[in-house]
Design a protein around this motif. Structure first.
Motif, PDB file in Angstrom:
ATOM      1  N   LYS A 127       0.811  -1.216   0.000  1.00  0.00           N
ATOM      2  CA  LYS A 127       0.000   0.000   0.000  1.00  0.00           C
ATOM      3  C   LYS A 127       0.847   1.270   0.000  1.00  0.00           C
ATOM      4  O   LYS A 127       0.366   2.346  -0.336  1.00  0.00           O
ATOM      5  CB  LYS A 127      -0.947  -0.004   1.201  1.00  0.00           C
ATOM      6  CG  LYS A 127      -2.054  -1.036   1.087  1.00  0.00           C
ATOM      7  CD  LYS A 127      -3.047  -0.931   2.236  1.00  0.00           C
ATOM      8  CE  LYS A 127      -4.179  -1.941   2.076  1.00  0.00           C
ATOM      9  NZ  LYS A 127      -5.166  -1.854   3.163  1.00  0.00           N
ATOM     10  N   GLU A 138      -7.779   1.460  -6.312  1.00  0.00           N
ATOM     11  CA  GLU A 138      -7.024   1.182  -5.100  1.00  0.00           C
ATOM     12  C   GLU A 138      -6.600  -0.282  -5.032  1.00  0.00           C
ATOM     13  O   GLU A 138      -5.447  -0.596  -4.721  1.00  0.00           O
ATOM     14  CB  GLU A 138      -7.876   1.542  -3.874  1.00  0.00           C
ATOM     15  CG  GLU A 138      -7.152   1.372  -2.547  1.00  0.00           C
ATOM     16  CD  GLU A 138      -8.026   1.746  -1.362  1.00  0.00           C
ATOM     17  OE1 GLU A 138      -7.567   1.597  -0.210  1.00  0.00           O
ATOM     18  OE2 GLU A 138      -9.171   2.186  -1.578  1.00  0.00           O
ATOM     19  N   GLU A 163      -2.773  -1.992  -5.371  1.00  0.00           N
ATOM     20  CA  GLU A 163      -2.227  -2.896  -4.357  1.00  0.00           C
ATOM     21  C   GLU A 163      -1.777  -4.211  -4.978  1.00  0.00           C
ATOM     22  O   GLU A 163      -0.716  -4.740  -4.641  1.00  0.00           O
ATOM     23  CB  GLU A 163      -3.262  -3.141  -3.259  1.00  0.00           C
ATOM     24  CG  GLU A 163      -2.687  -3.867  -2.060  1.00  0.00           C
ATOM     25  CD  GLU A 163      -3.631  -3.925  -0.884  1.00  0.00           C
ATOM     26  OE1 GLU A 163      -3.265  -4.561   0.130  1.00  0.00           O
ATOM     27  OE2 GLU A 163      -4.736  -3.344  -0.957  1.00  0.00           O
TER      28      GLU A 163
END
Length: 692
Positions: free
Chosen positions: A18, A245, A249
């Motif tokens: 992250k 997102e 990742e």
């Protein structure tokens, strides 16, 4: 001067996924700042990142700094020599510091006098001497929340470091960085091919890594994953649930992405899809597949870091891993359904919302009361709104939400339907948290909006009411996000709600729990209205337009938005800018004469036809303007006010406001006060910039 591409790579253990992009970007930014400070020429800087490396590529970097001519001003000649013409100690000391004698110094003559002057040349340093400390400094400035040590070394970094590569073209720039001597050694893929290999030239970095099963360019790797996931989903006649997102990742977890498809038992589809999707995406980093109707399929896509000769083994392993997670969700769902949401209200008494503000049970009671009040304001069913508000936090006590916190709200909706609650109440339980983030969708009904607003306003009032106002970047209760949510719901759904009334109703529901009640209503309202500035600037609304409306402090968000739109349009008109300029002049005149409101105008005191013309024009539009204001038709208001343009100009061109006769002067000031009062009904346009 020699120019080459520079490669800097830090080879590590697996970096936190992250944080990978943030670390890589920061590394590149820090190196850019260091190069700029050192005045080293280059064309551009790129960054690369994968799970086991951070790299920076500086294109066409100069081998050394350019030589610089330097001039250092010394003491004035008047103090550099004594009466006998001998150099003083001050002059001698200055000369020694520059490596010359006083006699070798040049002279600088200006109209203010004459000074000693040193002229010299500063030789540019090479990157061989500059880079090691630059790299070390750039790494130390990385946003690492918690560094670690490894082995017996005292050196700290985000993960253990194995290799440091610094190549200027084909040459190694020697240095010791993070305890490792720089070289040309690069880590390959952890499982495919050579574990390490030697890189001959900086330009070969991406190609050589790809030959060793590593796609070092994050953007390239991400695009490949995205394309393959979409293509795989199409083969399944489905759409992949893929947000940016999650994609970032997953990209940060693999160096050689291979996309595969797996399945799970269809019986799990009896569980609400949101819970299954949550565990697949958040826990396992899988991409769930949805059919054309948005329903979850019993198939999912995942990305592996291994190109296996027998992919069935990898698929089977992932199916084996996901099964117990889905089984947990199924168990939680079936267990939770045995207990109604209403019966969970008592358990909310055991959970503290905030020490001074009480438990979640007490918060639910307040939300219920305020939701009903707001629903009544909107002409909706207050009973249903209160019911939804009362049950709004009960799903927090379910097994499912305790295990998967991100499904709060949506599970409340499913459990409410299971309990036989109305669809309106069930929907409100899901939509109470909207908007959850910037750009998120809004509640779809007035009942849902009432609950969402009540929840947010209760938090705002409560936290402000105990003196915990957000300061700087500290906002533990996310009050800024709550305020933006209140504005978005009110404005985008065009709700005729007044913040002052909502905040006061919320304050009343707290009874004696609040300790900072003085001016509390104004504080909370101003805080919410203050979010308009950032919101509208993001929409490229001019700051002076926002300030002009904010100066009138309209406390109905939808009304505020309507004024912004009207003032923005008014500012684009030629007459608008002229009237804004005139308003600024009027405001200054009235302020100097301490006139703050409309006073009586006596037409018999008019001495000029231009006074009469302006007064008649104001009288003719006053009734229409007031009617438009009452209807919030601010565009119509400005259309009327724009007709005053010529008459206002003629007035100022031909009438002396500050006449010697006091009665005439005061009458003219009263006329201007009436003009300004009409404009202030919408905004203070004197605050508009007079340039387009």
């Amino acid at each position: 001067m020699r120019y080459e591409n520079l490669l800097i790579e830090i080879g590590t253990e697996e970096l936190p996924p992250k944080a990978l992009c943030k670390l890589a970007q920061a590394f590149a930014d820090n190196m850019q700042n260091a190069l700029d400070t050192a005045e080293l020429k280059y064309t551009s800087i790129k960054w690369f990142a994968s799970p086991r490396r951070l790299a920076v590529n500086v294109l066409e970097l100069a081998e050394q700094q350019e030589d610089k001519l330097i001039e250092k001003k010394g003491p004035a000649v008047s103090v550099a020599f004594d009466e006998t013409g001998q150099a003083t100690k001050a002059a001698q000391g200055w000369a020694r510091s520059n490596g010359i004698t006083v006699e070798q110094a040049d002279r600088l003559t200006t109209d203010k006098g004459e000074w000693l002057l040193f002229k010299g040349e500063s030789k540019g340093e090479t990157i061989s001497s500059l880079l090691p400390s630059m790299i070390d400094g750039a790494l130390k400035k990385l946003p690492i929340p918690k560094a670690m040590r490894w082995g017996s070394s005292s050196i700290q970094f985000i993960r253990p470091v194995h290799t440091v590569t610094v190549l200027f073209g084909a040459d190694v720039i020697k240095g010791n960085i993070l305890g490792i001597d720089s070289d040309r050694v690069i880590q390959g893929h952890r499982f495919h091919g050579e574990k390490q290999f030697s890189l001959a030239h900086a330009n070969d970095y991406l190609a050589q890594l790809e030959a060793h099963h590593v796609l070092a360019d994050f953007a390239t790797r991400k695009a490949k994953i995205q394309q393959q996931v979409k293509a795989t989903a199409q083969k399944e006649n489905a759409v992949a649930d893929m947000n940016d997102e999650l994609l970032d990742e997953v990209t940060a977890l693999v160096e050689w992405p291979v996309v595969l498809t797996a399945s799970f038992d269809e019986s799990f589809l009896e569980v609400p899809k949101e819970a299954l999707i949550y565990t697949m995406k958040d826990d396992q980093k899988y991409f769930p597949l949805l059919d054309q109707n948005g329903q979850l399929k019993s198939r999912f896509v995942f990305v592996t870091n291994i190109e296996s000769k027998d992919p069935k083994q990898i698929i089977g392993g992932n199916e084996k891993v996901i099964r117990p997670r889905l089984a947990d969700a199924e168990f939680f769902f079936n267990t939770d359904k045995k207990t109604t949401l209403e019966s969970r209200l008592e358990s909310l008494k055991t959970v503290l919302f905030q020490k001074q503000l009480g438990t979640l049970y007490e918060k639910s009671q307040r939300i219920a009361e305020l939701s009903g009040t707001i629903a009544s304001m909107l002409g909706s069913d207050a009973v249903l709104a209160s019911r939804a508000g009362l049950l709004s936090k009960t799903d927090l006590m379910t097994n499912m939400v305790m295990e998967f916190p991100d499904v709060q709200g949506v599970m409340g909706m499913h459990y409410a339907k299971n309990d036989g609650e109305s669809d309106t109440v069930a929907l409100a339980l899901n939509e109470q948290y909207m908007p959850r983030f910037a750009g998120d969708q809004l509640p779809t009904s007035h009942i849902s909006s009432a609950v969402a607003l009540a929840d947010k306003i209760d938090t705002l009032v409560g936290i402000f009411g105990i003196g915990q106002v957000p300061k700087g970047d500290k906002d533990p209760f996310a009050l800024r996000r709550a305020a933006i949510g209140v504005l978005r719901i009110s404005v985008e759904m065009k709700l005729p709600l007044d913040l002052t009334e909502l905040v006061q109703a919320s304050i009343d529901s707290f009874a004696d729990k609040l300790t900072h009640v003085e001016d509390l209503t104004s504080q909370v309202v101003d805080f919410i209205l203050g979010r308009f500035r950032a919101w509208y600037q993001d929409q490229n609304i001019d700051i002076d337009v926002i300030q002009a409306v904010a100066a009138r402090r309209p406390t109905k968000p939808a009304d505020f938005a309507a004024r912004i739109e009207a003032v923005s349009e008014f500012k684009r008109l030629t007459s608008g800018l002229a009237l804004a300029s005139a308003n600024k002049r009027v405001a200054n005149i009235l302020a100097k004469n301490k006139i703050t409101g409309t006073t009586t105008i006596d037409p018999s005191l008019f001495e000029s036809e231009h006074e009469t013309a302006l007064a008649d024009a104001l009288n003719s539009i006053e009734g229409t303007v007031n009617a438009f204001v009452n209807d919030a038709n601010y565009q119509g208001v400005f259309d009327q006010l724009a007709t005053l343009h010529v008459k206002v100009d003629n007035f100022f061109d031909n009438v002396m406001v500050m006449a010697e006769d006091e009665k005439v002067r005061n009458n003219r000031l009263a006329l201007l006060s009436k003009l300004r009062t009409l404009f202030l009904l919408v905004a203070d346009i004197s605050m508009l910039n007079q340039q387009q």
